[in-house]
Write an enzyme that holds these catalytic residues in place. Structure first.
Site, short mmCIF file in Angstrom:
data_model
loop_
_atom_site.label_atom_id
_atom_site.label_comp_id
_atom_site.label_asym_id
_atom_site.label_seq_id
_atom_site.Cartn_x
_atom_site.Cartn_y
_atom_site.Cartn_z
CG ASP A 1 -1.88 1.14 1.29
OD1 ASP A 1 -2.01 1.87 0.30
OD2 ASP A 1 -2.51 1.32 2.35
NE ARG B 1 -7.75 15.31 -7.78
CZ ARG B 1 -7.11 16.38 -7.36
NH1 ARG B 1 -6.86 17.38 -8.17
NH2 ARG B 1 -6.69 16.46 -6.11
CE LYS B 2 -8.49 4.29 -11.97
NZ LYS B 2 -9.68 3.81 -12.68
#
Lengths: 155, 155
Positions: free
Chosen positions: B66, B124-125
């Site tokens: 992550d 924005r991804k």
């Protein structure tokens, strides 16, 4: 709750997990209980379990969903076999895959409630669906595919 | 390596993350660097980061994937804009979803290598694909969908 948690039944040699092992003094030591057909775990993050200030670290959220789900898979398997959790052979589950959708930022400072339910039990595989909520609002949803631990590891 | 890690560029107020914040004294403080088109992070688990004895806790694996992925998303966005990581405005990313497949048990006691690469950058991804290896063997594969932090949170 006065009942024993799922994790309290794990054999000693399987009770060292950082997330759910009662014998891991550095770990999270989560506790899971049945609440009808769902299993629930309440966890209070530490102040340092932060992502950005004021919000809970996503890796902790993933960890809570993971361990609560493997615990639920274990408890559900005993149930499916009509057995108590203190009977042999021990049924423990490993995570094959973990998926977490972070629905909204999780506020730090309140207890988190993780709820899990069985989506599928088939052979040695149990699929669990979970939610993680803060103050009644769902902040994350998870799906965990678990597989029963081989007997030589579980005994 | 003598270069600065991605995380060393995070603004102070965004450097408290349990997984990757250099200012979180209780945290993992992972460090990520470019290695060509991939980003690499080497992490040595503590003895208590255990699942069953001898193996690494899956929640830690998810956490490493992550944070290394959000860091890689940030660094990749600066690259895509032709900017250095110490320029304003700061580009930081949040996790929208995290998926980890645990391919084999991860042995405890050796350094883990997490490698990430950009699968998609769009608006924005940023979608990141990652592997986690021990002694050259891939033990887990991850996909992390990240979204750029709103400006009011990132400044």
């Amino acid at each position: 709750m006065t009942q024993k948690a799922f994790q309290d039944y794990y054999p000693d040699q399987l009770a060292h997990c950082y997330g759910c092992g009662r014998l891991n003094e550095h770990g999270l030591q989560i506790k899971s209980y049945w609440d009808g057909d769902e299993a629930v775990c309440i966890f209070q993050p530490k102040p340092y379990h932060t992502a950005i200030p004021g919000y809970v670290y996503g890796g902790l959220i993933a960890s809570l969903i993971d361990c609560h789900s493997t615990g639920t898979a274990s408890a559900a398997s005993y149930r499916a076999q009509g057995r108590e959790m203190d009977t042999e052979p021990a049924l423990r589950f490993l995570t094959a895959s973990l998926h977490v959708d972070y629905v909204r930022p999780t506020p730090l400072g309140v207890p988190l409630e993780v709820r899990a339910r069985v989506k599928e039990i088939k052979g040695r595989k149990v699929v669990i669906g979970a939610t993680l909520s803060a103050s009644g609002e769902v902040c994350a949803r998870g799906e965990v595919v678990t597989v029963q631990m081989p007997e030589h590891m579980a005994q």
